[in-house]
Design an enzyme around this catalytic site. Sequence first.
Site, short mmCIF file in Angstrom:
data_model
loop_
_atom_site.label_atom_id
_atom_site.label_comp_id
_atom_site.label_asym_id
_atom_site.label_seq_id
_atom_site.Cartn_x
_atom_site.Cartn_y
_atom_site.Cartn_z
N ASP A 44 8.58 -2.33 5.35
CA ASP A 44 8.75 -2.38 3.90
C ASP A 44 8.54 -0.98 3.34
O ASP A 44 7.40 -0.54 3.14
CB ASP A 44 7.76 -3.36 3.28
CG ASP A 44 8.04 -4.79 3.70
OD1 ASP A 44 9.07 -5.34 3.28
OD2 ASP A 44 7.21 -5.37 4.43
N HIS A 75 13.48 -2.00 5.18
CA HIS A 75 13.82 -2.59 3.89
C HIS A 75 13.51 -1.53 2.85
O HIS A 75 12.35 -1.31 2.50
CB HIS A 75 13.01 -3.87 3.68
CG HIS A 75 13.25 -4.52 2.37
ND1 HIS A 75 12.45 -5.54 1.90
CD2 HIS A 75 14.18 -4.32 1.40
CE1 HIS A 75 12.88 -5.94 0.72
NE2 HIS A 75 13.93 -5.20 0.39
N GLY A 151 7.42 -5.51 -3.92
CA GLY A 151 6.40 -4.52 -4.26
C GLY A 151 5.05 -4.77 -3.65
O GLY A 151 4.29 -3.83 -3.42
N PHE A 152 4.73 -6.03 -3.37
CA PHE A 152 3.42 -6.36 -2.80
C PHE A 152 3.55 -7.50 -1.81
O PHE A 152 4.41 -8.38 -1.97
CB PHE A 152 2.44 -6.79 -3.91
CG PHE A 152 2.16 -5.72 -4.93
CD1 PHE A 152 1.25 -4.71 -4.66
CD2 PHE A 152 2.81 -5.73 -6.15
CE1 PHE A 152 0.99 -3.72 -5.60
CE2 PHE A 152 2.56 -4.75 -7.10
CZ PHE A 152 1.65 -3.74 -6.82
N GLY A 153 2.67 -7.52 -0.81
CA GLY A 153 2.58 -8.65 0.09
C GLY A 153 1.70 -9.73 -0.51
O GLY A 153 0.98 -9.51 -1.49
N ASP A 190 12.66 -13.06 2.24
CA ASP A 190 11.45 -12.26 2.34
C ASP A 190 10.59 -12.53 1.12
O ASP A 190 11.04 -12.31 -0.02
CB ASP A 190 11.82 -10.78 2.41
CG ASP A 190 10.63 -9.86 2.58
OD1 ASP A 190 9.49 -10.36 2.67
OD2 ASP A 190 10.83 -8.63 2.62
N SER A 213 1.76 -11.94 5.38
CA SER A 213 0.38 -12.41 5.24
C SER A 213 0.15 -13.74 5.94
O SER A 213 -0.86 -13.94 6.63
CB SER A 213 0.03 -12.54 3.75
OG SER A 213 0.18 -11.32 3.08
#
Length: 239
Positions: A44, A75, A151-153, A190, A213
Amino acid sequence: MSTTPAARPRPIEIVPSVLPADFARLGDECAALETAGVDRIQWDVMDGVFVPNLTFGPDVIAACRPHAKVMFEAHLMVVDPDPMLGAYVDAGCEMLIVHAESVTHLHRSLNRVAELGAKPAVAINPSTPIDAVSHVLDLVDMVLVMTVNPGFGGQAYIATMEPKIAALRQLIDQSGSAGASGSGIDIEVDGGISADTIGGAAAAGANVLVSGSALYRYADGLAHGVADLRCRAEAASRA
């Protein structure tokens, strides 16, 4: 009524995001993921502008490349990815995913990925309609439908993307396009993919499923997580 036979389902692939991995030992983490049976590894790449986070440059990926033989995909969640495409191919990424929202000339960007010898793919954010990629299906090997805002997991899965996935699968099948490589077009999802959500995404038509995660939270380890997610996705895709 159309008599065109239904397209054969694409093989299920389980793809980990390395965002939850231990960044101090990323090479070992890649080796462990390969041993666990993943089909490829997603990097990412975030620039802090297109998305509110900073992650991996090409030098980090290049340092990890010798630790695993499995395919790497980048990505590219960045503004104007075109100038950096070559660097990520040189780093060892066999597939580059560019966002339809971040490039000025999507055809040119995808053609450039192919010229560099990598597999071209395109991503769309949750609010972006599939019309944004309908005219580039002949140039890609995969379309990524984001099931979270990038932008974030660790974000929650947006289940309302499932009709969008199904509509994209229908569009791909009706187009008759075999994609850039001639072997067909995958749909990747995703964001928020877990044991609870993977079935819905796979049933809708996604066959490449990114888990970060949730995969790392499996108490019995990565291999068990990969096997469980694959089993759930395959069962849903056959239902």
